[in-house]
Design a protein around this motif. Sequence first.
Motif, PDB file in Angstrom:
ATOM      1  N   ASN A  91       0.818  -1.204   0.000  1.00 55.33           N
ATOM      2  CA  ASN A  91       0.000   0.000   0.000  1.00 55.33           C
ATOM      3  C   ASN A  91       0.853   1.256   0.000  1.00 55.33           C
ATOM      4  OD1 ASN A  91      -2.379  -1.455   0.001  1.00 55.33           O
ATOM      5  ND2 ASN A  91      -2.642  -1.371   2.222  1.00 55.33           N
ATOM      6  N   PHE A  94       2.310   2.325  -3.304  1.00 56.97           N
ATOM      7  CA  PHE A  94       1.377   3.089  -4.132  1.00 56.97           C
ATOM      8  C   PHE A  94       1.457   4.584  -3.802  1.00 56.97           C
ATOM      9  CE2 PHE A  94      -1.123  -0.994  -4.349  1.00 56.97           C
ATOM     10  CZ  PHE A  94      -0.922  -1.190  -5.711  1.00 56.97           C
ATOM     11  N   CYS A 199      -4.220   7.477  -1.710  1.00 57.07           N
ATOM     12  CA  CYS A 199      -4.597   6.834  -2.971  1.00 57.07           C
ATOM     13  C   CYS A 199      -4.572   5.308  -2.850  1.00 57.07           C
ATOM     14  CB  CYS A 199      -3.684   7.296  -4.092  1.00 57.07           C
ATOM     15  SG  CYS A 199      -1.942   6.891  -3.861  1.00 57.07           S
ATOM     16  N   TRP A 200      -3.780   4.792  -1.945  1.00 53.97           N
ATOM     17  CA  TRP A 200      -3.681   3.335  -1.785  1.00 53.97           C
ATOM     18  C   TRP A 200      -4.931   2.729  -1.165  1.00 53.97           C
ATOM     19  CZ3 TRP A 200      -3.555   1.287   3.291  1.00 53.97           C
ATOM     20  CH2 TRP A 200      -3.415   2.220   4.304  1.00 53.97           C
ATOM     21  N   ARG A 201      -5.791   3.563  -0.616  1.00 55.30           N
ATOM     22  CA  ARG A 201      -7.022   3.059  -0.008  1.00 55.30           C
ATOM     23  C   ARG A 201      -8.119   2.809  -1.043  1.00 55.30           C
ATOM     24  NH1 ARG A 201      -6.748   4.028   5.593  1.00 55.30           N
ATOM     25  NH2 ARG A 201      -5.185   5.575   6.199  1.00 55.30           N
ATOM     26  N   LYS A 202      -7.909   3.294  -2.265  1.00 53.37           N
ATOM     27  CA  LYS A 202      -8.929   3.180  -3.297  1.00 53.37           C
ATOM     28  C   LYS A 202      -8.883   1.808  -3.970  1.00 53.37           C
ATOM     29  CE  LYS A 202      -8.632   8.126  -4.360  1.00 53.37           C
ATOM     30  NZ  LYS A 202      -8.463   9.124  -5.426  1.00 53.37           N
ATOM     31  N   SER A 203      -9.987   1.451  -4.604  1.00 52.57           N
ATOM     32  CA  SER A 203     -10.023   0.175  -5.330  1.00 52.57           C
ATOM     33  C   SER A 203      -9.445   0.315  -6.729  1.00 52.57           C
ATOM     34  CB  SER A 203     -11.463  -0.346  -5.415  1.00 52.57           C
ATOM     35  OG  SER A 203     -12.294   0.594  -6.075  1.00 52.57           O
ATOM     36  N   ASN A 205      -7.036   3.263  -9.443  1.00 49.14           N
ATOM     37  CA  ASN A 205      -6.144   4.425  -9.466  1.00 49.14           C
ATOM     38  C   ASN A 205      -5.255   4.495  -8.230  1.00 49.14           C
ATOM     39  OD1 ASN A 205      -7.674   5.122 -11.727  1.00 49.14           O
ATOM     40  ND2 ASN A 205      -9.095   6.301 -10.482  1.00 49.14           N
ATOM     41  N   LYS A 206      -4.733   3.373  -7.799  1.00 48.12           N
ATOM     42  CA  LYS A 206      -4.023   3.346  -6.521  1.00 48.12           C
ATOM     43  C   LYS A 206      -2.692   4.090  -6.532  1.00 48.12           C
ATOM     44  CE  LYS A 206      -5.900  -0.779  -4.293  1.00 48.12           C
ATOM     45  NZ  LYS A 206      -5.571  -2.103  -3.739  1.00 48.12           N
ATOM     46  N   THR A 207      -1.916   3.994  -7.593  1.00 49.33           N
ATOM     47  CA  THR A 207      -0.611   4.649  -7.570  1.00 49.33           C
ATOM     48  C   THR A 207      -0.780   6.160  -7.613  1.00 49.33           C
ATOM     49  OG1 THR A 207      -0.444   4.443  -9.969  1.00 49.33           O
ATOM     50  CG2 THR A 207       0.600   2.735  -8.647  1.00 49.33           C
ATOM     51  N   GLN A 208       0.117   6.846  -6.946  1.00 53.75           N
ATOM     52  CA  GLN A 208      -0.003   8.287  -6.776  1.00 53.75           C
ATOM     53  C   GLN A 208      -0.040   9.040  -8.100  1.00 53.75           C
ATOM     54  OE1 GLN A 208       3.456  10.330  -5.467  1.00 53.75           O
ATOM     55  NE2 GLN A 208       4.853   8.709  -6.034  1.00 53.75           N
ATOM     56  N   ASP A 211      -3.363   8.239 -10.073  1.00 56.91           N
ATOM     57  CA  ASP A 211      -4.451   8.830  -9.318  1.00 56.91           C
ATOM     58  C   ASP A 211      -4.504  10.336  -9.598  1.00 56.91           C
ATOM     59  OD1 ASP A 211      -6.456   8.786  -6.976  1.00 56.91           O
ATOM     60  OD2 ASP A 211      -4.967  10.244  -6.305  1.00 56.91           O
TER      61      ASP A 211
END
Length: 246
Positions: A91, A94, A199-203, A205-208, A211
Amino acid sequence: RNRNIKKYHNLDEPLISVTTTTLNRGKIFQERALESVLSQTYKNFEYIIIGDCCTDDTSERIRKINDKRIKFFNLPFRKKRYPYKGNYAANHWFVGSSFGANKALEKVSGDWIARIDDWAIWTKNNLEIMVKKSKENKEIEFFSGATLWQNKKKKGYMAFSEYFKLNKEKIKNTDAMIGPTQTFFYRSYLKFFKYSLNCWRKSVNKTQDYDLVTRMFCAGVRFGYVDEVMAIIKPRPGLSWVNAKG
């Protein structure tokens, strides 16, 4: 959003704010990112380097170069920002250098922003090509390009249509491919778009970086793609993979 397009069109040699965030990688940073930035054929840039509380010799290496275009800021401390649970390491990959990257955005004073990671290498004419493309395509606000990825040319990909699963005929700009972070080149008035620490909490577009561009896309930013190798991406010393393993 106030897009003062005319201001940018009248600049023959716009000032480019190059940004890098680094943490205790003094040697590889100097040999790769720093050297390739200072070797650019386009010379009108400032180089904003954010040390994420570096404790190695990064500061000394930069000081010895003595280039007035370099502005180094070493953050005084690092803090715990997330709970140590779940897939913590993945995480946080990301999120990457989001905190330092946002600090860099606060300090830019150029007309364009270009980002390069500390372990990456730019081709010598990266900035020259991007400035030329910006003059040829005056409506474009965000450019990215191809890379030499472990000795093979790698193009960008259809990021927006993939993430949103949208029909290209129904929305604008979905034909714009997006290249890696090391090829990002965008107008400085877009600096209010910050990198997300969550951004890592999303399902999706996790990488900064992706995202960031996804949110820009949703806001109507106009994207363009340069089908030329703009950066060289290869593993760091001692590794056989680039970025996240797998």
